[in-house]
Design a protein around this motif. Structure first.
Motif, PDB file in Angstrom:
ATOM      1  N   VAL A   1     -11.085  -4.022   0.391  1.00 55.45           N
ATOM      2  CA  VAL A   1     -10.395  -2.746   0.521  1.00 55.45           C
ATOM      3  C   VAL A   1      -9.348  -2.955   1.615  1.00 55.45           C
ATOM      4  CG1 VAL A   1     -10.596  -0.292   0.984  1.00 55.45           C
ATOM      5  CG2 VAL A   1     -12.473  -1.503  -0.156  1.00 55.45           C
ATOM      6  N   PHE A   2      -8.064  -2.714   1.293  1.00 56.73           N
ATOM      7  CA  PHE A   2      -7.000  -3.169   2.180  1.00 56.73           C
ATOM      8  C   PHE A   2      -5.933  -2.100   2.399  1.00 56.73           C
ATOM      9  CE2 PHE A   2      -5.535  -3.942  -2.052  1.00 56.73           C
ATOM     10  CZ  PHE A   2      -4.147  -3.829  -2.028  1.00 56.73           C
ATOM     11  N   ASP A   3      -5.184  -2.286   3.472  1.00 60.12           N
ATOM     12  CA  ASP A   3      -4.047  -1.434   3.802  1.00 60.12           C
ATOM     13  C   ASP A   3      -2.826  -1.990   3.076  1.00 60.12           C
ATOM     14  OD1 ASP A   3      -2.033   0.081   4.868  1.00 60.12           O
ATOM     15  OD2 ASP A   3      -2.447  -0.403   6.966  1.00 60.12           O
ATOM     16  N   ASP A   4      -2.370  -1.265   2.052  1.00 55.49           N
ATOM     17  CA  ASP A   4      -1.291  -1.749   1.187  1.00 55.49           C
ATOM     18  C   ASP A   4       0.073  -1.380   1.781  1.00 55.49           C
ATOM     19  OD1 ASP A   4      -0.035  -2.896  -0.947  1.00 55.49           O
ATOM     20  OD2 ASP A   4      -0.670  -1.417  -2.428  1.00 55.49           O
ATOM     21  N   ASN A   5       0.279  -1.714   3.038  1.00 55.92           N
ATOM     22  CA  ASN A   5       1.499  -1.279   3.739  1.00 55.92           C
ATOM     23  C   ASN A   5       2.664  -2.254   3.631  1.00 55.92           C
ATOM     24  OD1 ASN A   5       0.833  -3.347   5.455  1.00 55.92           O
ATOM     25  ND2 ASN A   5       0.168  -2.049   7.136  1.00 55.92           N
ATOM     26  N   GLY A   6       2.445  -3.426   3.038  1.00 55.47           N
ATOM     27  CA  GLY A   6       3.531  -4.382   2.891  1.00 55.47           C
ATOM     28  C   GLY A   6       4.135  -4.832   4.198  1.00 55.47           C
ATOM     29  N   GLY A   7       3.372  -4.664   5.280  1.00 58.65           N
ATOM     30  CA  GLY A   7       3.862  -5.053   6.599  1.00 58.65           C
ATOM     31  C   GLY A   7       4.473  -3.908   7.391  1.00 58.65           C
ATOM     32  N   ILE A   8       4.510  -2.702   6.809  1.00 57.67           N
ATOM     33  CA  ILE A   8       5.038  -1.531   7.527  1.00 57.67           C
ATOM     34  C   ILE A   8       3.907  -0.934   8.345  1.00 57.67           C
ATOM     35  CG2 ILE A   8       6.111   0.742   7.307  1.00 57.67           C
ATOM     36  CD1 ILE A   8       7.229  -0.199   4.596  1.00 57.67           C
ATOM     37  N   THR A   9       3.959  -1.095   9.643  1.00 60.20           N
ATOM     38  CA  THR A   9       2.878  -0.661  10.516  1.00 60.20           C
ATOM     39  C   THR A   9       2.854   0.850  10.659  1.00 60.20           C
ATOM     40  OG1 THR A   9       4.213  -0.776  12.526  1.00 60.20           O
ATOM     41  CG2 THR A   9       3.131  -2.817  11.798  1.00 60.20           C
ATOM     42  N   ALA A  10       1.774   1.343  11.234  1.00 63.42           N
ATOM     43  CA  ALA A  10       1.644   2.783  11.460  1.00 63.42           C
ATOM     44  C   ALA A  10       2.746   3.293  12.368  1.00 63.42           C
ATOM     45  CB  ALA A  10       0.272   3.084  12.051  1.00 63.42           C
ATOM     46  N   ALA A  11       3.144   2.482  13.346  1.00 65.08           N
ATOM     47  CA  ALA A  11       4.213   2.897  14.264  1.00 65.08           C
ATOM     48  C   ALA A  11       5.555   2.981  13.548  1.00 65.08           C
ATOM     49  CB  ALA A  11       4.295   1.918  15.431  1.00 65.08           C
ATOM     50  N   GLN A  12       5.761   2.187  12.504  1.00 63.94           N
ATOM     51  CA  GLN A  12       7.031   2.182  11.776  1.00 63.94           C
ATOM     52  C   GLN A  12       7.054   3.179  10.624  1.00 63.94           C
ATOM     53  OE1 GLN A  12       6.682  -1.974  10.730  1.00 63.94           O
ATOM     54  NE2 GLN A  12       8.306  -2.577  12.164  1.00 63.94           N
ATOM     55  N   ALA A  13       5.894   3.569  10.149  1.00 61.53           N
ATOM     56  CA  ALA A  13       5.798   4.417   8.971  1.00 61.53           C
ATOM     57  C   ALA A  13       6.413   5.792   9.238  1.00 61.53           C
ATOM     58  CB  ALA A  13       4.340   4.560   8.550  1.00 61.53           C
ATOM     59  N   ASN A  14       7.024   6.374   8.181  1.00 59.45           N
ATOM     60  CA  ASN A  14       7.671   7.679   8.301  1.00 59.45           C
ATOM     61  C   ASN A  14       7.523   8.403   6.976  1.00 59.45           C
ATOM     62  OD1 ASN A  14       9.465   9.860   8.417  1.00 59.45           O
ATOM     63  ND2 ASN A  14      10.868   8.770   9.769  1.00 59.45           N
ATOM     64  N   ALA A  15       6.814   9.500   6.979  1.00 59.25           N
ATOM     65  CA  ALA A  15       6.514  10.217   5.745  1.00 59.25           C
ATOM     66  C   ALA A  15       7.742  10.839   5.114  1.00 59.25           C
ATOM     67  CB  ALA A  15       5.466  11.292   6.018  1.00 59.25           C
ATOM     68  N   THR A  16       8.833  11.071   5.878  1.00 58.63           N
ATOM     69  CA  THR A  16      10.009  11.741   5.332  1.00 58.63           C
ATOM     70  C   THR A  16      11.174  10.792   5.066  1.00 58.63           C
ATOM     71  OG1 THR A  16      10.879  12.245   7.544  1.00 58.63           O
ATOM     72  CG2 THR A  16       9.377  13.862   6.535  1.00 58.63           C
ATOM     73  N   ASN A  17      10.995   9.514   5.332  1.00 56.58           N
ATOM     74  CA  ASN A  17      12.072   8.547   5.126  1.00 56.58           C
ATOM     75  C   ASN A  17      12.166   8.197   3.647  1.00 56.58           C
ATOM     76  OD1 ASN A  17      13.849   6.418   5.043  1.00 56.58           O
ATOM     77  ND2 ASN A  17      12.856   5.237   6.655  1.00 56.58           N
ATOM     78  N   ASP A  18      13.232   8.705   3.003  1.00 57.61           N
ATOM     79  CA  ASP A  18      13.425   8.432   1.573  1.00 57.61           C
ATOM     80  C   ASP A  18      14.531   7.418   1.325  1.00 57.61           C
ATOM     81  OD1 ASP A  18      15.588   9.956   2.261  1.00 57.61           O
ATOM     82  OD2 ASP A  18      15.536  11.208   0.458  1.00 57.61           O
ATOM     83  N   ASP A  19      14.927   6.704   2.367  1.00 59.32           N
ATOM     84  CA  ASP A  19      15.982   5.694   2.249  1.00 59.32           C
ATOM     85  C   ASP A  19      15.372   4.370   1.808  1.00 59.32           C
ATOM     86  OD1 ASP A  19      18.100   3.977   2.459  1.00 59.32           O
ATOM     87  OD2 ASP A  19      18.652   4.539   4.508  1.00 59.32           O
TER      88      ASP A  19
END
Length: 551
Positions: free
Chosen positions: A277-295
């Motif tokens: 069971v894994f974090d499927d973040n592709g290398g995007i850390t929690a600090a970098q993640a942005n729920a509203t970034n649609d770019d």
């Protein structure tokens, strides 16, 4: 005539006696040859048996060659065996010499009558010196120790010599290590015609040696029964050690040799299911993640060029496992039937699970699924299905990489952005007019904008553009966009808005499932698919400021 007859009869009698003598010698030779061949034929180890439900295996000739070629390399060798793949066995073979003065004449493979064995030749510096041959067993599927049942071995050419230039008294000790970590001796398996006994000579060990000093030497490298000693372990073992030395009865030792074979091992076939069971973040850390970034296109966006983000595949080491999940092995047709349950690792390797079960567990069912359930709150969004069909068949024993992906809320695939445009309610409105869709427009009176609305005049209209962006590398199926028009008295609204012209697009909306023109209610799209890494715009127009409830 009589004399001649007599002489002829005498000669015939003499020839007959010679013929009988030669026939007797020839017959005796044949009998001796038969006895000799019988005595020197390899006998089946009586311990080479397996119980019902076990697969039975032994080493092939190729296995002996492969093992000897890898001795002392610290490498495990895949064993071909003869169990049809039902015993996933690897073996590492190591030798240890008690003395640096031991002459290691040979450690190789011999083949007699189509049967191979390991040949060990040594000249020990003294009668207490020894060579250990160690077999370590490992599961080829899990790289963990594998405990084999009824492991049986045979040693050949265990004999005695006490003559000028040739002095030795072979002794072979065979021990194994159990799952409890204890060391046990192999149990003697009686061989018909063998001179070998099991006991404790002066060396103080328990093992195989020649019964008496008067027993004849055996011919080397022929796997003969006369000097064959066979054992079997009474408990499952994951390691076997064969110690080759001398009994201690003689005062000196010269060149000597034995041959070894692994005759048998048994194992209940295990079906292994593994995954993470894994974090499927592709290398995007929690600090970098942005729920509203649609770019998903600009070079400066963290969500641009991230092929491993939210793709449903465990891309290690860029991605890591997560804890908090439970995985169940179930009947696909009735998931309430659970065969095994496991909480994923909280330590290293984090998020990993592994089931190892015998075929009897499934009670003849072959429709086997894995279900993942998450008890935490940090990773609420799935990137894979929670239910995986394993594709189980009775002839396949390993089902690996059954991984389950999740992400934090800020790394959700879907981003919805709502823009509004204040208009004067024309019967037709070109939503896609480029002049109304300029980038970074801050004034909703000139086109679609995410800016705030002020100085709104009752009776004006507000058109909405809702942009759905799928940031993921997999499609979003069954997408439905919903938006509830404001209604006076609900959630603090002071006025009611209604749907107005132009009519909803039949490409995106089912007209019968939406409010009619002039009616308040919920705007809802069809069930749609948002392809990976894509954007889609949805439009509708509302009349603002109606103070009458039209429903």
């Amino acid at each position: 005539m009589e004399k001649t007859k007599y002489s002829l009869g005498y000669r015939n009698s003499y020839v007959l006696q010679q013929y009988r003598c030669l026939l007797s010698i020839f017959t005796g030779f044949i009998i001796l040859l038969f006895i000799s061949n019988t005595a020197f034929a390899l006998a089946t180890n009586p311990g080479a048996v397996c119980s019902n439900g076990f697969s039975q295996g032994s080493l092939t000739n190729a296995d002996y060659t492969n093992l000897v070629s890898a001795v002392n390399t610290n490498n495990y060798v895949n064993i071909l065996g003869n169990a049809g793949g039902s015993i996933p066995l690897q073996v590492k073979m190591t030798t240890v010499e008690s003395s640096t003065n031991t002459v290691k004449s040979n450690f190789g493979v011999i083949t007699t009558a189509g049967t191979s064995a390991i040949n060990i030749q040594r000249t020990f510096p003294n009668i207490s010196a020894y060579t250990d041959i160690i077999f370590d067993f490992r599961n080829a599927l899990t790289s963990q120790p594998i405990y084999l049942t009824n492991v049986a071995l045979s040693a050949f050419d265990i004999d005695y010599a006490n003559s000028n230039g040739n002095t030795f008294d072979d002794f072979v000790e065979i021990t194994g290590v159990t799952q409890a970590g204890s060391t046990i001796s192999g149990t003697l398996q009686p061989i018909t015609g063998s001179n070998i006994v099991f006991g404790q000579p002066p060396q103080g060990l328990q093992g195989l040696f020649t019964r008496t000093a008067s027993d004849p030497n055996c011919t080397a490298k022929n796997l003969g029964t006369q000097c064959q000693g066979s054992v079997q372990f009474s408990q499952p073992v994951a390691s076997v050690k064969v110690r080759y030395t001398n009994t201690g009865y003689l005062n000196s030792a010269t060149n000597q040799e034995i041959d070894l074979r692994v005759d048998n091992y048994c194992y209940v076939p295990q079906y292994i299911f593994t995954g993470t069971v894994f974090d499927d973040n592709g290398g995007i850390t929690a600090a970098q993640a942005n729920a509203t970034n649609d770019d998903i296109t600009s070079s400066g966006s963290i969500y641009t060029n991230k092929p491993n983000y939210f793709n449903g595949v465990f891309n290690s080491p860029q991605e890591s496992g997560i804890s908090g999940s439970t995985v169940k092995l179930v009947n696909c047709a009735n998931t309430a039937t659970t065969y095994a349950t496991q909480i994923v690792n909280t330590g290293s390797p984090i998020g990993q699970y592994q089931f190892s079960v015998p075929i009897a567990t499934f009670n003849n069912n072959t429709n086997i699924c894995l279900i993942e359930e998450y008890s935490g709150t940090a990773y609420p969004i799935r990137t894979t299905s929670d239910n995986k069909n394993t594709g189980f068949t009775t002839t396949t024993y390993l089902y690996s990489n059954n991984d389950f992906g999740r992400v934090i809320a800020a790394n959700a695939a879907l981003v919805l952005k709502k823009a509004q445009y204040i208009n004067n309610c024309p019967n037709t409105l070109n939503y896609t007019d480029p002049s109304l869709n300029t980038a970074n427009n801050g004034d909703p009176k000139t086109g679609f904008s995410t800016g705030s609305i002020s100085n709104m005049t009752p009776g004006q209209c507000i058109a909405y553009r809702i942009t759905a962006t799928n940031r993921a590398n997999i499609g979003i199926n069954n997408f439905v966009m919903k938006d509830i028009l404001q209604k006076q008295g609900v959630n603090g609204a002071t006025v009611t808005s209604v749907l107005t012209n132009p009519p909803l697009s039949t490409t995106d909306y089912t007209i019968s499932e939406n409010p009619a023109i002039g009616v308040n209610g919920e705007i809802k799209t069809k069930s749609l698919t948002l392809t990976s890494r894509s954007k889609r715009d949805f439009y509708f127009n509302t009349k603002y400021g109606t103070t009458v409830d039209t429903q």
